[in-house]
Design a protein around this motif. Structure first.
Motif, PDB file in Angstrom:
ATOM      1  N   VAL A  14     -54.154  14.915  39.372  1.00 32.85           N
ATOM      2  CA  VAL A  14     -54.820  15.401  40.579  1.00 32.85           C
ATOM      3  C   VAL A  14     -54.147  14.732  41.770  1.00 32.85           C
ATOM      4  O   VAL A  14     -54.022  13.510  41.817  1.00 32.85           O
ATOM      5  CB  VAL A  14     -56.321  15.076  40.548  1.00 32.85           C
ATOM      6  CG1 VAL A  14     -57.008  15.573  41.822  1.00 32.85           C
ATOM      7  CG2 VAL A  14     -56.973  15.718  39.328  1.00 32.85           C
ATOM      8  N   LYS A  15     -53.708  15.533  42.740  1.00 33.47           N
ATOM      9  CA  LYS A  15     -52.976  15.015  43.894  1.00 33.47           C
ATOM     10  C   LYS A  15     -53.773  15.215  45.173  1.00 33.47           C
ATOM     11  O   LYS A  15     -54.352  16.278  45.395  1.00 33.47           O
ATOM     12  CB  LYS A  15     -51.613  15.717  44.026  1.00 33.47           C
ATOM     13  CG  LYS A  15     -50.754  15.173  45.162  1.00 33.47           C
ATOM     14  CD  LYS A  15     -49.433  15.919  45.266  1.00 33.47           C
ATOM     15  CE  LYS A  15     -48.563  15.291  46.360  1.00 33.47           C
ATOM     16  NZ  LYS A  15     -49.197  15.385  47.690  1.00 33.47           N
ATOM     17  N   LYS A  16     -53.774  14.207  46.017  1.00 33.09           N
ATOM     18  CA  LYS A  16     -54.428  14.303  47.319  1.00 33.09           C
ATOM     19  C   LYS A  16     -53.506  15.021  48.294  1.00 33.09           C
ATOM     20  O   LYS A  16     -52.313  14.739  48.363  1.00 33.09           O
ATOM     21  CB  LYS A  16     -54.771  12.914  47.856  1.00 33.09           C
ATOM     22  CG  LYS A  16     -55.463  12.908  49.215  1.00 33.09           C
ATOM     23  CD  LYS A  16     -55.767  11.488  49.649  1.00 33.09           C
ATOM     24  CE  LYS A  16     -56.413  11.463  51.032  1.00 33.09           C
ATOM     25  NZ  LYS A  16     -55.473  11.910  52.081  1.00 33.09           N
ATOM     26  N   HIS A  58     -48.249   1.455  43.802  1.00 35.06           N
ATOM     27  CA  HIS A  58     -49.361   0.498  43.777  1.00 35.06           C
ATOM     28  C   HIS A  58     -50.450   1.028  42.848  1.00 35.06           C
ATOM     29  O   HIS A  58     -50.903   2.162  42.999  1.00 35.06           O
ATOM     30  CB  HIS A  58     -49.933   0.306  45.184  1.00 35.06           C
ATOM     31  CG  HIS A  58     -51.127  -0.604  45.226  1.00 35.06           C
ATOM     32  ND1 HIS A  58     -51.011  -1.979  45.157  1.00 35.06           N
ATOM     33  CD2 HIS A  58     -52.452  -0.337  45.314  1.00 35.06           C
ATOM     34  CE1 HIS A  58     -52.215  -2.518  45.220  1.00 35.06           C
ATOM     35  NE2 HIS A  58     -53.111  -1.542  45.308  1.00 35.06           N
ATOM     36  N   SER A  59     -50.855   0.195  41.890  1.00 29.48           N
ATOM     37  CA  SER A  59     -51.901   0.569  40.952  1.00 29.48           C
ATOM     38  C   SER A  59     -52.642  -0.680  40.482  1.00 29.48           C
ATOM     39  O   SER A  59     -52.006  -1.705  40.206  1.00 29.48           O
ATOM     40  CB  SER A  59     -51.298   1.293  39.744  1.00 29.48           C
ATOM     41  OG  SER A  59     -52.289   1.605  38.796  1.00 29.48           O
ATOM     42  N   PRO A  60     -53.997  -0.640  40.418  1.00 26.37           N
ATOM     43  CA  PRO A  60     -54.818   0.520  40.760  1.00 26.37           C
ATOM     44  C   PRO A  60     -54.994   0.652  42.258  1.00 26.37           C
ATOM     45  O   PRO A  60     -54.907  -0.333  42.986  1.00 26.37           O
ATOM     46  CB  PRO A  60     -56.152   0.209  40.088  1.00 26.37           C
ATOM     47  CG  PRO A  60     -56.230  -1.295  40.154  1.00 26.37           C
ATOM     48  CD  PRO A  60     -54.819  -1.777  39.951  1.00 26.37           C
ATOM     49  N   CYS A  61     -55.253   1.866  42.708  1.00 26.39           N
ATOM     50  CA  CYS A  61     -55.563   2.130  44.108  1.00 26.39           C
ATOM     51  C   CYS A  61     -57.064   2.387  44.201  1.00 26.39           C
ATOM     52  O   CYS A  61     -57.563   3.347  43.618  1.00 26.39           O
ATOM     53  CB  CYS A  61     -54.770   3.326  44.617  1.00 26.39           C
ATOM     54  SG  CYS A  61     -55.187   3.821  46.297  1.00 26.39           S
ATOM     55  N   PHE A  69     -58.845   5.708  38.417  1.00 27.84           N
ATOM     56  CA  PHE A  69     -57.523   5.949  37.822  1.00 27.84           C
ATOM     57  C   PHE A  69     -56.545   6.562  38.829  1.00 27.84           C
ATOM     58  O   PHE A  69     -55.758   7.444  38.500  1.00 27.84           O
ATOM     59  CB  PHE A  69     -57.644   6.822  36.577  1.00 27.84           C
ATOM     60  CG  PHE A  69     -58.768   6.423  35.660  1.00 27.84           C
ATOM     61  CD1 PHE A  69     -58.912   5.095  35.268  1.00 27.84           C
ATOM     62  CD2 PHE A  69     -59.693   7.349  35.208  1.00 27.84           C
ATOM     63  CE1 PHE A  69     -59.942   4.712  34.436  1.00 27.84           C
ATOM     64  CE2 PHE A  69     -60.732   6.968  34.381  1.00 27.84           C
ATOM     65  CZ  PHE A  69     -60.853   5.642  33.998  1.00 27.84           C
ATOM     66  N   VAL A  70     -56.610   6.061  40.068  1.00 25.50           N
ATOM     67  CA  VAL A  70     -55.732   6.531  41.140  1.00 25.50           C
ATOM     68  C   VAL A  70     -54.572   5.552  41.308  1.00 25.50           C
ATOM     69  O   VAL A  70     -54.742   4.336  41.181  1.00 25.50           O
ATOM     70  CB  VAL A  70     -56.504   6.651  42.470  1.00 25.50           C
ATOM     71  CG1 VAL A  70     -55.572   7.018  43.625  1.00 25.50           C
ATOM     72  CG2 VAL A  70     -57.617   7.689  42.344  1.00 25.50           C
ATOM     73  N   PHE A  71     -53.373   6.074  41.580  1.00 22.11           N
ATOM     74  CA  PHE A  71     -52.260   5.216  41.984  1.00 22.11           C
ATOM     75  C   PHE A  71     -51.614   5.797  43.238  1.00 22.11           C
ATOM     76  O   PHE A  71     -51.718   7.004  43.510  1.00 22.11           O
ATOM     77  CB  PHE A  71     -51.237   5.028  40.852  1.00 22.11           C
ATOM     78  CG  PHE A  71     -50.552   6.275  40.375  1.00 22.11           C
ATOM     79  CD1 PHE A  71     -49.361   6.724  40.964  1.00 22.11           C
ATOM     80  CD2 PHE A  71     -51.066   7.012  39.307  1.00 22.11           C
ATOM     81  CE1 PHE A  71     -48.713   7.858  40.509  1.00 22.11           C
ATOM     82  CE2 PHE A  71     -50.423   8.153  38.844  1.00 22.11           C
ATOM     83  CZ  PHE A  71     -49.248   8.570  39.454  1.00 22.11           C
ATOM     84  N   ARG A  72     -50.974   4.912  44.014  1.00 20.01           N
ATOM     85  CA  ARG A  72     -50.376   5.306  45.290  1.00 20.01           C
ATOM     86  C   ARG A  72     -48.870   5.126  45.236  1.00 20.01           C
ATOM     87  O   ARG A  72     -48.377   4.083  44.807  1.00 20.01           O
ATOM     88  CB  ARG A  72     -50.953   4.456  46.425  1.00 20.01           C
ATOM     89  CG  ARG A  72     -50.391   4.838  47.805  1.00 20.01           C
ATOM     90  CD  ARG A  72     -50.964   3.976  48.917  1.00 20.01           C
ATOM     91  NE  ARG A  72     -50.397   2.635  48.928  1.00 20.01           N
ATOM     92  CZ  ARG A  72     -51.110   1.515  48.892  1.00 20.01           C
ATOM     93  NH1 ARG A  72     -52.427   1.560  48.828  1.00 20.01           N
ATOM     94  NH2 ARG A  72     -50.517   0.335  48.907  1.00 20.01           N
ATOM     95  N   PHE A  82     -50.962  10.106  46.867  1.00 19.76           N
ATOM     96  CA  PHE A  82     -51.980   9.598  45.959  1.00 19.76           C
ATOM     97  C   PHE A  82     -52.142  10.556  44.777  1.00 19.76           C
ATOM     98  O   PHE A  82     -52.259  11.778  44.959  1.00 19.76           O
ATOM     99  CB  PHE A  82     -53.320   9.444  46.684  1.00 19.76           C
ATOM    100  CG  PHE A  82     -53.283   8.464  47.820  1.00 19.76           C
ATOM    101  CD1 PHE A  82     -53.523   7.114  47.596  1.00 19.76           C
ATOM    102  CD2 PHE A  82     -53.006   8.884  49.108  1.00 19.76           C
ATOM    103  CE1 PHE A  82     -53.491   6.196  48.635  1.00 19.76           C
ATOM    104  CE2 PHE A  82     -52.971   7.980  50.160  1.00 19.76           C
ATOM    105  CZ  PHE A  82     -53.203   6.630  49.926  1.00 19.76           C
ATOM    106  N   PHE A  83     -52.160   9.985  43.569  1.00 20.42           N
ATOM    107  CA  PHE A  83     -52.334  10.751  42.345  1.00 20.42           C
ATOM    108  C   PHE A  83     -53.474  10.135  41.531  1.00 20.42           C
ATOM    109  O   PHE A  83     -53.651   8.913  41.509  1.00 20.42           O
ATOM    110  CB  PHE A  83     -51.057  10.747  41.503  1.00 20.42           C
ATOM    111  CG  PHE A  83     -49.896  11.455  42.142  1.00 20.42           C
ATOM    112  CD1 PHE A  83     -49.699  12.816  41.942  1.00 20.42           C
ATOM    113  CD2 PHE A  83     -48.998  10.764  42.936  1.00 20.42           C
ATOM    114  CE1 PHE A  83     -48.623  13.466  42.520  1.00 20.42           C
ATOM    115  CE2 PHE A  83     -47.923  11.402  43.535  1.00 20.42           C
ATOM    116  CZ  PHE A  83     -47.736  12.769  43.326  1.00 20.42           C
TER     117      PHE A  83
END
Length: 372
Positions: A14-16, A58-61, A69-72, A82-83
């Motif tokens: 999922v992408k922002k 960067h993880s975790p975001c 479970f987001v990373f930047r 952001f994913f």
């Protein structure tokens, strides 16, 4: 002679959106020199491409509250992308491969995947991901318990003291003080989650340490099937019987709608005992969009769906027919993934028991129970 960059990893994330604060599922492809993202897996042209040269990850975001479970990914021009992954191990796998790709391309080298069957532990570095998998080992890991506190029952969790005791006994640390530092790192990285007011208050900075070595501080593994019962408005509380089962497999699939017959990406969570397959909007929302009761169902591969609009679906379609004869059509990302889902659903629907050797699809000890 130049060559086309090789594909390293691909799947749904999922992408922002870059301009609007919207999250949408995308088919994401990690290449040796960048990340491409597509609206659909079958699309020939990507909606965008993110170069990896000079990027950082960067993880975790934790910039988005309850969105887990987001990373930047920050590119050289200081633009953030952001994913969000469907579960913890999936996020860590993406982050690991992206980091290696960035390292190699910044060094002027091509990305080369090596075997990950055995983690390498450096003398002065602890591999949190490997440690996490050891902690969840059904035989030698931390035992998930049913604990009671303040008129509430916490299921599939354990105490802070149990965590430190396990770290000491496994020789991961030399003393309990080191254990607090390591457990705090596991907590901050999302490998552990606080359960209950005591551990949550500490995690929010209301104690000397974010992790508590206490017998009344409760924690749980993400996606372990944790739930809490009792008279409380706490957001941990899940009272529905169908959510009590152990999570044995999860990930994104395409699901066909019953009315419009269109296909949409959904996050699926397969639970055992009772056997349910819940599906969610992968872009957000803690409540499932629907639930498929699997007891007595039939699941089979489907090679063709006449008079139905579908994407490039060769060898990836399968069908679930419930006991009350409701038909669900799903698409996996590959024929291998389709086989894995079919076997998992068949096993859960038949016996309530699902045994796997892969730690990515089984988060706790199997339940040795058969439906009567």
């Amino acid at each position: 002679m130049e060559r086309e960059p090789m594909r390293i990893r691909e799947g749904y994330l999922v992408k922002k959106g870059s301009m609007f604060n919207t999250w949408k599922p995308m088919w994401v492809v990690l290449l040796e020199d960048g990340i491409e993202f597509y609206k659909r897996k079958a699309d020939n042209s990507p909606k965008g491409m993110i170069p990896l040269k000079g990027s950082s990850i960067h993880s975790p975001c934790q910039d988005f509250g309850k969105r887990m479970f987001v990373f930047r990914l920050t590119v050289a021009k200081q633009q953030d992308h952001f994913f969000q992954a469907a579960y913890l191990e999936e996020r860590d796998a993406w982050v690991r491969d992206i980091k290696k790709a960035i390292h190699h391309i910044d060094g002027g080298q091509r990305f080369a995947r090596k075997s990950t069957r055995k983690s390498i532990r450096l003398p002065e570095t602890i591999n949190l991901s490997a440690l996490y998998l050891s902690m969840k080992d059904p035989e030698k890991g931390i035992k998930e318990l049913k604990l009671e506190k303040d008129k509430r029952v916490f299921n599939h969790c354990f105490t802070g003291t149990c965590v430190i005791d396990w770290l000491v006994s496994s020789s991961s640390i030399r003393n309990r003080k080191e254990g607090l530092l390591l457990a705090s790192s596991l907590l901050s990285e999302g490998y552990l989650q606080p359960a209950g007011d005591t551990s949550k208050a500490a995690a929010e900075g209301l104690s000397d340490t974010s992790f508590l070595d206490l017998s009344d501080a409760y924690y749980y593994f993400p996606d372990s099937g944790f739930f809490c019962e009792g008279y409380s408005s706490d957001d941990d509380v899940v009272l529905k019987e169908e959510f009590r089962g152990t999570i044995v497999k999860q990930g994104c699939l395409l699901k066909q709608g019953h009315r419009r017959k269109n296909w949409k990406v959904r996050k699926f969570v397969l639970r055992d005992d009772p056997a349910y397959l819940h599906y969610y909007d992968p872009a957000g929302g803690e409540e499932p969009l629907g639930a498929i009761h699997l007891r007595g169902c039939v699941v089979t591969a489907v090679e063709d769906m006449p008079d139905t609009k579908k994407y490039d679906a060769d060898n990836i379609l399968f069908e679930i027919i419930t006991a009350n004869e409701i038909h669900y059509y799903l698409q996996a990302a590959s024929s291998t993934e389709r086989t894995e889902w079919i076997k998992a659903i068949q096993s859960v629907a038949r016996t309530g028991l699902f045994l796997v050797s892969c730690p990515l699809t089984c988060n706790s000890a199997p339940w040795h129970h058969e439906f009567q």
